[in-house]
Design an enzyme around this catalytic site. Sequence first.
Site, PDB file in Angstrom:
ATOM      1  N   ASP A  56       0.857  -1.179   0.000  1.00 51.51           N
ATOM      2  CA  ASP A  56       0.000   0.000   0.000  1.00 51.51           C
ATOM      3  C   ASP A  56       0.897   1.233   0.000  1.00 51.51           C
ATOM      4  O   ASP A  56       2.074   1.173   0.310  1.00 51.51           O
ATOM      5  CB  ASP A  56      -1.050  -0.025   1.099  1.00 51.51           C
ATOM      6  N   GLY A 113       0.123   6.323   2.144  1.00 57.39           N
ATOM      7  CA  GLY A 113      -0.756   7.451   2.452  1.00 57.39           C
ATOM      8  C   GLY A 113      -1.459   7.280   3.778  1.00 57.39           C
ATOM      9  O   GLY A 113      -1.496   8.191   4.609  1.00 57.39           O
ATOM     10  N   PHE A 114      -1.981   6.105   3.995  1.00 52.00           N
ATOM     11  CA  PHE A 114      -2.695   5.825   5.239  1.00 52.00           C
ATOM     12  C   PHE A 114      -1.771   5.950   6.442  1.00 52.00           C
ATOM     13  O   PHE A 114      -2.099   6.598   7.436  1.00 52.00           O
ATOM     14  CB  PHE A 114      -3.303   4.422   5.181  1.00 52.00           C
ATOM     15  N   ASP A 138      -2.859   8.496  -1.823  1.00 54.74           N
ATOM     16  CA  ASP A 138      -4.151   9.142  -1.592  1.00 54.74           C
ATOM     17  C   ASP A 138      -4.144   9.832  -0.242  1.00 54.74           C
ATOM     18  O   ASP A 138      -3.291   9.559   0.599  1.00 54.74           O
ATOM     19  CB  ASP A 138      -5.269   8.100  -1.619  1.00 54.74           C
ATOM     20  N   ASP A 156      -7.180  -7.047   2.828  1.00 54.80           N
ATOM     21  CA  ASP A 156      -6.016  -7.183   3.699  1.00 54.80           C
ATOM     22  C   ASP A 156      -6.386  -6.583   5.042  1.00 54.80           C
ATOM     23  O   ASP A 156      -7.226  -5.680   5.110  1.00 54.80           O
ATOM     24  CB  ASP A 156      -4.803  -6.430   3.130  1.00 54.80           C
ATOM     25  N   CYS A 167     -10.909 -26.578  12.689  1.00 56.69           N
ATOM     26  CA  CYS A 167      -9.819 -25.930  11.960  1.00 56.69           C
ATOM     27  C   CYS A 167      -8.748 -26.952  11.584  1.00 56.69           C
ATOM     28  O   CYS A 167      -8.421 -27.836  12.365  1.00 56.69           O
ATOM     29  CB  CYS A 167      -9.212 -24.822  12.819  1.00 56.69           C
ATOM     30  N   CYS A 172      -5.582 -26.077  10.695  1.00 49.19           N
ATOM     31  CA  CYS A 172      -4.261 -25.441  10.702  1.00 49.19           C
ATOM     32  C   CYS A 172      -3.249 -26.263  11.509  1.00 49.19           C
ATOM     33  O   CYS A 172      -3.606 -27.161  12.261  1.00 49.19           O
ATOM     34  CB  CYS A 172      -4.349 -24.024  11.265  1.00 49.19           C
ATOM     35  N   CYS A 190      -3.888 -26.116  15.357  1.00 52.01           N
ATOM     36  CA  CYS A 190      -5.029 -26.902  15.848  1.00 52.01           C
ATOM     37  C   CYS A 190      -4.807 -28.402  15.702  1.00 52.01           C
ATOM     38  O   CYS A 190      -5.378 -29.184  16.464  1.00 52.01           O
ATOM     39  CB  CYS A 190      -6.308 -26.487  15.122  1.00 52.01           C
ATOM     40  N   HIS A 245      -2.936 -19.912  13.466  1.00 52.49           N
ATOM     41  CA  HIS A 245      -4.362 -20.265  13.521  1.00 52.49           C
ATOM     42  C   HIS A 245      -5.248 -19.145  12.959  1.00 52.49           C
ATOM     43  O   HIS A 245      -6.105 -19.388  12.108  1.00 52.49           O
ATOM     44  CB  HIS A 245      -4.808 -20.602  14.944  1.00 52.49           C
TER      45      HIS A 245
HETATM   46 ZN   LIG Z   1      -6.440 -23.588  13.760  1.00 52.27          ZN
END
Ligand SMILES: [Zn+2]
Length: 413
Positions: A95, A98-99, A174, A303, A341, A343, A346, A372
Amino acid sequence: MGNGFSYEISHRDEKSLARVGTIATPHGQIQTPAFIPVGTKATVKSVLPESMRDLGAQALLANAYHLYLQPGHDVLDEAGGLAKFMNWDGPTITDSGGFQVLSLGVGFKKVLAMDAKTFRSDEVIAGNKERLAHVDDEGVTFKSHLDGSMHRFTPEISMQVQHQIGADIIFAFDECTTLHNTRRYQEVAIQRTYNWGLRCLDEHKRLTDVRIDKPYQALFGVIQGAQYEDLRKKAATDFAAMTSSDISYDGFGIGGALDKDSLGTIVKWVNEILPENKPKHLLGIGAPEDLFVGVENGIDTFDCVLASRIARTSAVYTMEGRFNLSNAAYKRDFNPIDDECDCYTCTHYTRAYLHHVFRGKEIIAATLATIHNERYIVRLVDQMRQALLDGNFWDMKADFLGRYKHKSGQSND
Ligand SMILES: [Zn+2]
């Protein structure tokens, strides 16, 4: 478009603006809708790039402001660009800065506050003497949050910085405003962002030509306008039509102040105007319920730092809602964070172990919880994409929200 960047729609939802597609970049493809995890300083805090790949991240987003200050965009250029520098084998996004220039500099307490109604406007922006950034029509002068040194970003400098960082998708510079700026100020800011948009196209074209040996970088325009329908629609109309140096924007980001209640409305205003055949990114939005709102209103990529930021405070997502692993209730809970989950955390660790490492302030706590949470959000958007293809997106949304809100009470951060 060309030189390795393209966007193709493979499926459209009949009842909404939602679509399924593919963004192609010189460093690989992104199947959309997709959640893009944030590695602000060219690292997703506490997690290896290999783990990000394993948990399903298709691309990573870094921040031009932070990399400009440290280590410097020229270092990334010498290293062969952001992806190579951080050992990420896939597409990257930056990005514009600007932010960050404005949010860190002006001292917004909560620029993208999703609960903007709960605090008063005079609490939002730091007093003038505390401000670290000043905006004029040419650019923004700001003080580094690292060492207090003075810097200046203009549209041209943002393009130069982002070209040297070398991400596949970069954003126009911006002016990011808050919900609390006056209507008059929003009008001025949107005109400034329009003028900066033209200058970004010119500088982007010049740099693309000069750096012809580098992979093509796609430039996205940013639609501002805060909560005002006419300003959002004007910005979308102007950026959709914007051409300079014989080029136009490759895609669009929707940024700025987005109140949770009006998120869907604002995204819809904008996406009904922006060209359908270009990708749309929703900047900085990542709470589960908001991702559904984005997808159904035509957002392709998201994002947000939320998933990793809250993970480091022991807050984790489950299908039932959020909870904090450091609560005493989990000391002897030998279940995974979420038994649905898939992942790494987990499938290998219990809540009791995570409770222990969080209480002990062990570094691995951040790693395991971040893996996770990032998997949870990446997978949730992947599931939305599959549900769109299968024609059951709306059932999936109802099922998810029914469960998610049922036990957590509220799901906002
Ligand atoms: Zn997980």
